[in-house]
Design a protein around this motif. Structure first.
Motif, mmCIF file in Angstrom:
data_model
loop_
_atom_site.group_PDB
_atom_site.id
_atom_site.type_symbol
_atom_site.label_atom_id
_atom_site.label_comp_id
_atom_site.label_asym_id
_atom_site.label_seq_id
_atom_site.Cartn_x
_atom_site.Cartn_y
_atom_site.Cartn_z
ATOM 1 N N ASP A 1 0.854 -1.189 0.000
ATOM 2 C CA ASP A 1 0.000 0.000 0.000
ATOM 3 C C ASP A 1 0.889 1.237 0.000
ATOM 4 O O ASP A 1 2.121 1.151 0.015
ATOM 5 N N PHE A 2 0.262 2.407 -0.013
ATOM 6 C CA PHE A 2 1.037 3.647 -0.080
ATOM 7 C C PHE A 2 1.799 3.929 1.203
ATOM 8 O O PHE A 2 2.820 4.619 1.194
ATOM 9 N N ALA A 3 1.324 3.393 2.329
ATOM 10 C CA ALA A 3 2.078 3.537 3.569
ATOM 11 C C ALA A 3 3.423 2.829 3.455
ATOM 12 O O ALA A 3 4.440 3.315 3.960
ATOM 13 N N SER A 4 3.441 1.676 2.777
ATOM 14 C CA SER A 4 4.694 0.949 2.564
ATOM 15 C C SER A 4 5.656 1.767 1.718
ATOM 16 O O SER A 4 6.860 1.826 1.996
ATOM 17 N N ILE A 5 5.127 2.408 0.671
ATOM 18 C CA ILE A 5 5.985 3.228 -0.192
ATOM 19 C C ILE A 5 6.554 4.403 0.595
ATOM 20 O O ILE A 5 7.741 4.748 0.461
ATOM 21 N N GLY B 1 4.131 12.245 5.082
ATOM 22 C CA GLY B 1 3.365 11.251 4.338
ATOM 23 C C GLY B 1 3.974 11.025 2.980
ATOM 24 O O GLY B 1 5.194 10.958 2.831
ATOM 25 N N ILE B 2 3.132 10.952 1.962
ATOM 26 C CA ILE B 2 3.615 10.671 0.615
ATOM 27 C C ILE B 2 2.735 11.339 -0.420
ATOM 28 O O ILE B 2 1.500 11.403 -0.261
ATOM 29 N N VAL B 3 3.359 11.853 -1.461
ATOM 30 C CA VAL B 3 2.661 12.382 -2.628
ATOM 31 C C VAL B 3 3.185 11.629 -3.844
ATOM 32 O O VAL B 3 4.398 11.544 -4.059
ATOM 33 N N VAL B 4 2.274 11.052 -4.621
ATOM 34 C CA VAL B 4 2.627 10.378 -5.865
ATOM 35 C C VAL B 4 1.848 11.061 -6.977
ATOM 36 O O VAL B 4 0.620 11.172 -6.908
ATOM 37 N N THR B 5 2.552 11.543 -7.997
ATOM 38 C CA THR B 5 1.857 12.280 -9.048
ATOM 39 C C THR B 5 2.472 12.003 -10.406
ATOM 40 O O THR B 5 3.686 11.832 -10.529
ATOM 41 N N ILE C 1 -0.196 12.019 5.452
ATOM 42 C CA ILE C 1 -1.134 12.168 4.347
ATOM 43 C C ILE C 1 -0.699 11.304 3.168
ATOM 44 O O ILE C 1 0.494 11.069 2.957
ATOM 45 N N VAL C 2 -1.655 10.813 2.415
ATOM 46 C CA VAL C 2 -1.398 10.098 1.163
ATOM 47 C C VAL C 2 -2.155 10.822 0.069
ATOM 48 O O VAL C 2 -3.391 10.923 0.121
ATOM 49 N N THR D 1 -5.965 10.113 1.267
ATOM 50 C CA THR D 1 -6.257 9.339 2.469
ATOM 51 C C THR D 1 -5.100 9.545 3.444
ATOM 52 O O THR D 1 -4.337 10.503 3.322
ATOM 53 N N THR D 2 -4.978 8.668 4.421
ATOM 54 C CA THR D 2 -3.863 8.726 5.369
ATOM 55 C C THR D 2 -3.171 7.370 5.392
ATOM 56 O O THR D 2 -3.722 6.353 4.955
#
Length: 383
Positions: free
Chosen positions: A297-301, A329-333, A347-348, A359-360
């Motif tokens: 999930d994005f928390a892992s990233i 947190g993380i931002v993916v764009t 934050i995600v 999300t979080t």
């Protein structure tokens, strides 16, 4: 320098059984917890999620080819991903890419690879390694694989269990059993049992006891042993796989695939093979003392990007424009839209051309429910 020379340079005194080793990379699934970045036509193994400049698939190839050799790595993937896989892996030979007409879960994918390779090379030892995992310390990884190959050569199904670093609730666990007396595999143990993903208190107990390992679903075994064990619980599935293997390198392949593949049972290899083999005392585990993550999930990233500190803002995207103040947190764009964060923790944010996810880290596992809801509503255009 030949491929064979490259393969064995620095091998030293590794066991002869490694000569019969063939690596299999199942590259399937869309990674629904990584939506909207991961899609049906661009699943997570085709993304760079570590910031290394390489996709997860290419990183998997790069750590397996020094052990097996480029000519002894097989990739099992969907027909729709053939072009992308071949572009990522120019060293992959045409005979070593196996295409699924539709996903049938890991038993069919790994079982078909085993049946094809056993038909071509009786006595071959195969190892299955997912295309979308992140692994550190390649020396220790190689050592664990070599021990598992030695154990597999003795007729066991071997798995590599990861020494846990925290009470994770997103992974299954393996309970260690008695030690095995196998020359060349000093750390090998029998598997006592598999445990499904636990709650946090249970996971803490597992880690504190020292008796449990994370289940990374890496399986190393002689191909004939895998098929024999699978046939004990799923005989119809194995009959279909053997029929496919017999036709695979002939002009009849297409017709047989169209006839047989749709009827194969869809089941994970953990249920069809690993758990029954453990109950019968036929499953061994080699502890893997190296960093590992299935990037679920994005928390892992975010953890991977921050080196596990959990306090930084990770940013992924070649065109990313992010302005942040007191945020983590993380931002993916994949857009050039300016994203501004002020005073938000864990934050995600995932920004794509046609979908935005916010999300979080705490709720990152729940992204899969959004994908399920989109399927039910028929909005497959964003999947």
């Amino acid at each position: 320098m030949t491929d064979s020379t490259m393969r064995w340079a620095g091998r030293g005194t590794e066991p002869d059984a490694v000569d019969r080793f063939y690596a299999v990379i199942p590259a399937g699934g869309i990674g629904s917890r990584l939506w909207p970045l991961s899609r049906a036509d661009a699943p997570k193994f085709l993304h760079d999620l570590t910031g290394s400049g390489e996709t997860l698939l290419k990183e998997t190839w790069d750590r397996l080819t020094p052990i097996a050799g480029e000519d002894r790595v097989m990739v099992v993937t969907g027909r729709a991903h053939r072009a992308a896989v071949e572009a990522q892996l120019p060293g992959l030979s045409d005979r070593n890419i196996v295409l699924e007409s539709e996903p049938k879960d890991s038993s069919a994918a790994i079982g078909l690879a085993a049946a094809i390779l056993e038909h071509r090379e009786p006595g071959v030892i195969i190892g299955s390694f997912a295309a979308d995992h992140v692994i550190g310390d390649l020396r220790r990884f190689r050592q664990a694989v070599v021990e598992a190959v030695v154990v597999a050569d003795q007729g066991y199904i071997a798995t590599i269990g990861i020494v846990p670093t925290e009470p994770a609730i997103g992974f299954g666990y393996i309970k260690r059993g008695a030690g095995l007396e196998v020359e060349g595999a000093p750390s090998a143990l029998l598997v006592d049992r598999f445990v499904e993903k636990p709650d946090l208190d249970t996971a803490r107990g597992y880690v504190d006891s020292g008796d449990f390992l994370w289940n990374a679903s890496m399986f190393i075994t002689r191909a004939d042993v895998l098929l024999t064990e699978m046939a004990k619980t799923k005989p119809d599935l194995v009959r279909g796989l053997r029929r496919l293997a017999e036709a695979w390198d002939t002009p009849d392949r297409g017709a047989v695939v169209d006839q047989v593949w749709p009827g194969l049972e869809k089941i994970a290899i953990d249920y069809a093979v690993a758990e029954p083999a453990a109950a019968a005392g036929r499953l061994a585990v080699v502890p893997g003392d190296f960093s590992w993550d299935d990037v679920g999930d994005f928390a892992s990233i975010a953890k991977l990007q921050s080196g596990g500190r959990g306090s930084d803002l990770a940013i992924l995207g070649a065109r990313a424009r992010v302005l942040a103040d007191s945020s983590s947190g993380i931002v993916v764009t994949d857009s050039d839209r300016l994203i501004t964060l002020i005073g938000v923790d864990n934050i995600v944010v995932v920004d794509t051309q046609d979908a935005l996810l916010v999300t979080t880290s705490e709720h990152a596992q729940r992204v899969k429910s959004v994908v399920d809801a989109l399927k039910l509503s028929g909005r497959t255009d964003v999947l």
